[in-house]
Design a protein around this motif. Structure first.
Motif, PDB file in Angstrom:
ATOM      1  N   ARG A 155       0.885  -1.188  -0.006  1.00 16.23           N
ATOM      2  CA  ARG A 155       0.216  -0.019  -0.152  1.00 16.23           C
ATOM      3  C   ARG A 155       0.886   1.260  -0.014  1.00 16.23           C
ATOM      4  NH1 ARG A 155      -4.203   0.661   4.470  1.00 16.23           N
ATOM      5  NH2 ARG A 155      -5.160  -1.107   3.383  1.00 16.23           N
ATOM      6  N   ASP A 156       0.786   1.958  -1.027  1.00 19.54           N
ATOM      7  CA  ASP A 156       1.489   3.330  -1.009  1.00 19.54           C
ATOM      8  C   ASP A 156       3.014   3.014  -0.903  1.00 19.54           C
ATOM      9  OD1 ASP A 156      -0.780   4.862  -1.868  1.00 19.54           O
ATOM     10  OD2 ASP A 156      -1.184   4.880   0.202  1.00 19.54           O
ATOM     11  N   VAL A 157       3.697   1.854  -1.514  1.00 18.34           N
ATOM     12  CA  VAL A 157       4.969   1.721  -1.527  1.00 18.34           C
ATOM     13  C   VAL A 157       5.787   2.723  -2.533  1.00 18.34           C
ATOM     14  CG1 VAL A 157       6.752  -0.015  -1.530  1.00 18.34           C
ATOM     15  CG2 VAL A 157       4.655  -0.544  -0.354  1.00 18.34           C
ATOM     16  N   ASN A 158       6.688   3.302  -2.223  1.00 23.81           N
ATOM     17  CA  ASN A 158       7.563   4.099  -3.059  1.00 23.81           C
ATOM     18  C   ASN A 158       9.009   3.905  -2.872  1.00 23.81           C
ATOM     19  OD1 ASN A 158       8.601   6.192  -4.683  1.00 23.81           O
ATOM     20  ND2 ASN A 158       7.770   7.544  -3.647  1.00 23.81           N
ATOM     21  N   ILE A 159       9.641   3.133  -3.483  1.00 24.34           N
ATOM     22  CA  ILE A 159      10.955   2.724  -3.429  1.00 24.34           C
ATOM     23  C   ILE A 159      11.969   3.324  -4.573  1.00 24.34           C
ATOM     24  CG2 ILE A 159      12.903   1.026  -3.532  1.00 24.34           C
ATOM     25  CD1 ILE A 159      10.507  -1.061  -2.292  1.00 24.34           C
ATOM     26  N   ASP A 160      12.682   4.358  -4.292  1.00 27.02           N
ATOM     27  CA  ASP A 160      13.429   5.155  -5.308  1.00 27.02           C
ATOM     28  C   ASP A 160      15.070   4.793  -5.220  1.00 27.02           C
ATOM     29  OD1 ASP A 160      14.665   6.727  -6.926  1.00 27.02           O
ATOM     30  OD2 ASP A 160      13.466   8.573  -6.262  1.00 27.02           O
ATOM     31  N   LEU A 161      15.736   4.000  -6.007  1.00 30.17           N
ATOM     32  CA  LEU A 161      16.935   3.335  -6.041  1.00 30.17           C
ATOM     33  C   LEU A 161      17.665   4.127  -7.127  1.00 30.17           C
ATOM     34  CD1 LEU A 161      16.771  -0.113  -4.837  1.00 30.17           C
ATOM     35  CD2 LEU A 161      17.065   1.853  -3.389  1.00 30.17           C
ATOM     36  N   SER A 162      17.214   5.242  -7.652  1.00 33.74           N
ATOM     37  CA  SER A 162      17.690   5.735  -8.903  1.00 33.74           C
ATOM     38  C   SER A 162      19.090   6.111  -8.668  1.00 33.74           C
ATOM     39  CB  SER A 162      16.850   7.060  -9.472  1.00 33.74           C
ATOM     40  OG  SER A 162      16.552   7.844  -8.476  1.00 33.74           O
ATOM     41  N   SER A 183      14.292   1.801 -10.185  1.00 38.16           N
ATOM     42  CA  SER A 183      15.646   1.247  -9.914  1.00 38.16           C
ATOM     43  C   SER A 183      16.619   2.144 -10.379  1.00 38.16           C
ATOM     44  CB  SER A 183      15.772  -0.111 -10.735  1.00 38.16           C
ATOM     45  OG  SER A 183      14.967  -1.041  -9.996  1.00 38.16           O
ATOM     46  N   GLY A 184      18.101   1.846  -9.891  1.00 33.73           N
ATOM     47  CA  GLY A 184      19.191   2.479 -10.232  1.00 33.73           C
ATOM     48  C   GLY A 184      19.564   2.109 -11.804  1.00 33.73           C
ATOM     49  N   ALA A 185      20.841   2.526 -12.275  1.00 31.04           N
ATOM     50  CA  ALA A 185      21.343   2.210 -13.509  1.00 31.04           C
ATOM     51  C   ALA A 185      21.386   0.793 -13.706  1.00 31.04           C
ATOM     52  CB  ALA A 185      22.770   2.787 -13.656  1.00 31.04           C
ATOM     53  N   ARG A 186      21.082   0.462 -15.181  1.00 34.60           N
ATOM     54  CA  ARG A 186      21.346  -1.038 -15.583  1.00 34.60           C
ATOM     55  C   ARG A 186      20.347  -1.909 -14.854  1.00 34.60           C
ATOM     56  NH1 ARG A 186      25.996   1.376 -15.192  1.00 34.60           N
ATOM     57  NH2 ARG A 186      26.675   0.432 -13.401  1.00 34.60           N
ATOM     58  N   ARG A 187      19.148  -1.364 -14.617  1.00 34.15           N
ATOM     59  CA  ARG A 187      18.463  -2.472 -13.707  1.00 34.15           C
ATOM     60  C   ARG A 187      16.922  -2.032 -14.072  1.00 34.15           C
ATOM     61  NH1 ARG A 187      20.812  -5.756  -9.702  1.00 34.15           N
ATOM     62  NH2 ARG A 187      19.000  -7.041 -10.274  1.00 34.15           N
ATOM     63  N   ALA A 188      15.984  -2.837 -14.133  1.00 30.89           N
ATOM     64  CA  ALA A 188      14.659  -2.928 -14.166  1.00 30.89           C
ATOM     65  C   ALA A 188      14.042  -2.495 -13.117  1.00 30.89           C
ATOM     66  CB  ALA A 188      14.090  -3.962 -15.062  1.00 30.89           C
ATOM     67  N   GLY A 189      12.650  -1.744 -13.033  1.00 34.50           N
ATOM     68  CA  GLY A 189      11.896  -1.378 -12.087  1.00 34.50           C
ATOM     69  C   GLY A 189      11.496  -2.601 -11.253  1.00 34.50           C
ATOM     70  N   ILE A 190      11.219  -3.760 -11.811  1.00 34.91           N
ATOM     71  CA  ILE A 190      10.764  -4.940 -11.422  1.00 34.91           C
ATOM     72  C   ILE A 190      11.583  -6.137 -12.187  1.00 34.91           C
ATOM     73  CG2 ILE A 190       8.961  -6.537 -10.804  1.00 34.91           C
ATOM     74  CD1 ILE A 190       6.970  -4.287 -10.848  1.00 34.91           C
ATOM     75  N   GLU A 191      12.167  -7.081 -11.691  1.00 33.33           N
ATOM     76  CA  GLU A 191      13.085  -8.153 -12.432  1.00 33.33           C
ATOM     77  C   GLU A 191      12.395  -9.472 -11.862  1.00 33.33           C
ATOM     78  OE1 GLU A 191      17.301  -7.924 -12.542  1.00 33.33           O
ATOM     79  OE2 GLU A 191      16.969  -5.787 -13.047  1.00 33.33           O
ATOM     80  N   VAL A 192      11.771 -10.456 -12.886  1.00 31.16           N
ATOM     81  CA  VAL A 192      11.427 -11.565 -12.683  1.00 31.16           C
ATOM     82  C   VAL A 192      12.268 -12.405 -13.645  1.00 31.16           C
ATOM     83  CG1 VAL A 192       9.501 -13.189 -12.827  1.00 31.16           C
ATOM     84  CG2 VAL A 192       9.183 -10.704 -12.303  1.00 31.16           C
ATOM     85  N   PRO A 193      13.590 -13.294 -13.270  1.00 30.40           N
ATOM     86  CA  PRO A 193      14.331 -14.005 -13.794  1.00 30.40           C
ATOM     87  C   PRO A 193      13.750 -15.487 -14.106  1.00 30.40           C
ATOM     88  CG  PRO A 193      15.263 -14.131 -11.477  1.00 30.40           C
ATOM     89  CD  PRO A 193      13.939 -13.102 -11.626  1.00 30.40           C
ATOM     90  N   ALA A 194      14.539 -16.197 -14.949  1.00 29.93           N
ATOM     91  CA  ALA A 194      13.855 -17.429 -15.240  1.00 29.93           C
ATOM     92  C   ALA A 194      13.627 -18.331 -14.036  1.00 29.93           C
ATOM     93  CB  ALA A 194      14.997 -18.218 -16.126  1.00 29.93           C
ATOM     94  N   GLY A 195      12.717 -19.067 -13.880  1.00 32.38           N
ATOM     95  CA  GLY A 195      12.423 -19.968 -12.645  1.00 32.38           C
ATOM     96  C   GLY A 195      11.620 -19.126 -11.620  1.00 32.38           C
ATOM     97  N   ALA A 196      11.593 -17.955 -11.738  1.00 27.65           N
ATOM     98  CA  ALA A 196      10.518 -17.416 -10.927  1.00 27.65           C
ATOM     99  C   ALA A 196       9.284 -17.125 -11.511  1.00 27.65           C
ATOM    100  CB  ALA A 196      11.265 -15.829 -10.551  1.00 27.65           C
ATOM    101  N   GLU A 197       8.460 -16.727 -10.390  1.00 28.56           N
ATOM    102  CA  GLU A 197       6.965 -16.471 -10.464  1.00 28.56           C
ATOM    103  C   GLU A 197       6.332 -15.319  -9.726  1.00 28.56           C
ATOM    104  OE1 GLU A 197       4.196 -19.725 -10.450  1.00 28.56           O
ATOM    105  OE2 GLU A 197       5.601 -21.184 -10.540  1.00 28.56           O
ATOM    106  N   LEU A 198       5.573 -14.494 -10.618  1.00 24.57           N
ATOM    107  CA  LEU A 198       5.172 -13.190 -10.202  1.00 24.57           C
ATOM    108  C   LEU A 198       3.784 -13.189 -10.471  1.00 24.57           C
ATOM    109  CD1 LEU A 198       5.110 -10.539  -8.782  1.00 24.57           C
ATOM    110  CD2 LEU A 198       6.381  -9.539 -10.944  1.00 24.57           C
ATOM    111  N   THR A 199       2.707 -12.723  -9.621  1.00 20.89           N
ATOM    112  CA  THR A 199       1.518 -12.582  -9.870  1.00 20.89           C
ATOM    113  C   THR A 199       1.177 -11.153  -9.485  1.00 20.89           C
ATOM    114  OG1 THR A 199       0.850 -14.698 -10.023  1.00 20.89           O
ATOM    115  CG2 THR A 199      -1.062 -13.204  -9.933  1.00 20.89           C
ATOM    116  N   ILE A 200       0.487 -10.224 -10.031  1.00 16.50           N
ATOM    117  CA  ILE A 200       0.046  -9.049  -9.458  1.00 16.50           C
ATOM    118  C   ILE A 200      -1.540  -8.652  -9.627  1.00 16.50           C
ATOM    119  CG2 ILE A 200       0.523  -6.546  -9.387  1.00 16.50           C
ATOM    120  CD1 ILE A 200       3.520  -7.094 -10.549  1.00 16.50           C
ATOM    121  N   SER A 201      -1.860  -8.365  -8.530  1.00 18.02           N
ATOM    122  CA  SER A 201      -3.425  -7.984  -8.499  1.00 18.02           C
ATOM    123  C   SER A 201      -3.681  -6.920  -7.721  1.00 18.02           C
ATOM    124  CB  SER A 201      -4.476  -9.284  -7.984  1.00 18.02           C
ATOM    125  OG  SER A 201      -3.736 -10.509  -8.552  1.00 18.02           O
TER     126      SER A 201
END
Length: 141
Positions: free
Chosen positions: A34-41, A72-90
């Protein structure tokens, strides 16, 4: 997040946190945001620069309300889901009524806003139908 279970993460509107969310391999987590704001820029250590990372072998069911930002900071995506991981967003209210906003922003030279591994390697990312209409994605210039 290293274990299985339910996790509530609450942010403060208008305030950015300099932490990251990382779901470790083997975890099966239900994460309520809820209202999470993470800034690692401004993070210069690439290993610590991803705002939301799900390790291979982890499963995360994420439920959002309010406005949630993962920058996210340099050279990273905002959300990363590599091979073998599962993410569901609702949204917390379910598929019928969108209740939250999700903004994912990759850093300069990053891999985009949300990085999903090759689908042939058993990675999975799912968004609820109502949430699809509220997702926002931005890339740093």
């Amino acid at each position: 997040i290293s274990g299985s279970g339910k996790y509530n993460i609450l942010g403060t509107k208008g305030e950015a946190a300099l932490i990251r969310i990382e779901v470790k391999s083997g975890a099966d987590a239900a994460i309520f945001l809820r209202d999470v704001n993470i800034d690692l820029s401004e993070e210069t250590d690439e290993n610590k620069a991803c705002a939301f990372y799900i390790e291979s072998g982890a499963k995360a069911d994420v439920y959002i309300s309010g406005e949630n930002k993962f920058i996210s900071g340099a050279r990273r995506a905002g959300i990363e889901v590599p091979a073998g991981a599962e993410l569901t967003i609702s949204s917390i209210s379910g598929d019928d009524e969108p209740e939250g906003v999700l903004i994912a922003k990759g850093g300069r030279g990053g891999r985009g806003n949300a990085r999903f591994a090759n689908a042939q390697k058993k990675q999975k990312a799912t968004f609820s139908n109502a949430l699809r209409n509220t997702l926002q994605s931005k890339t740093a210039a």
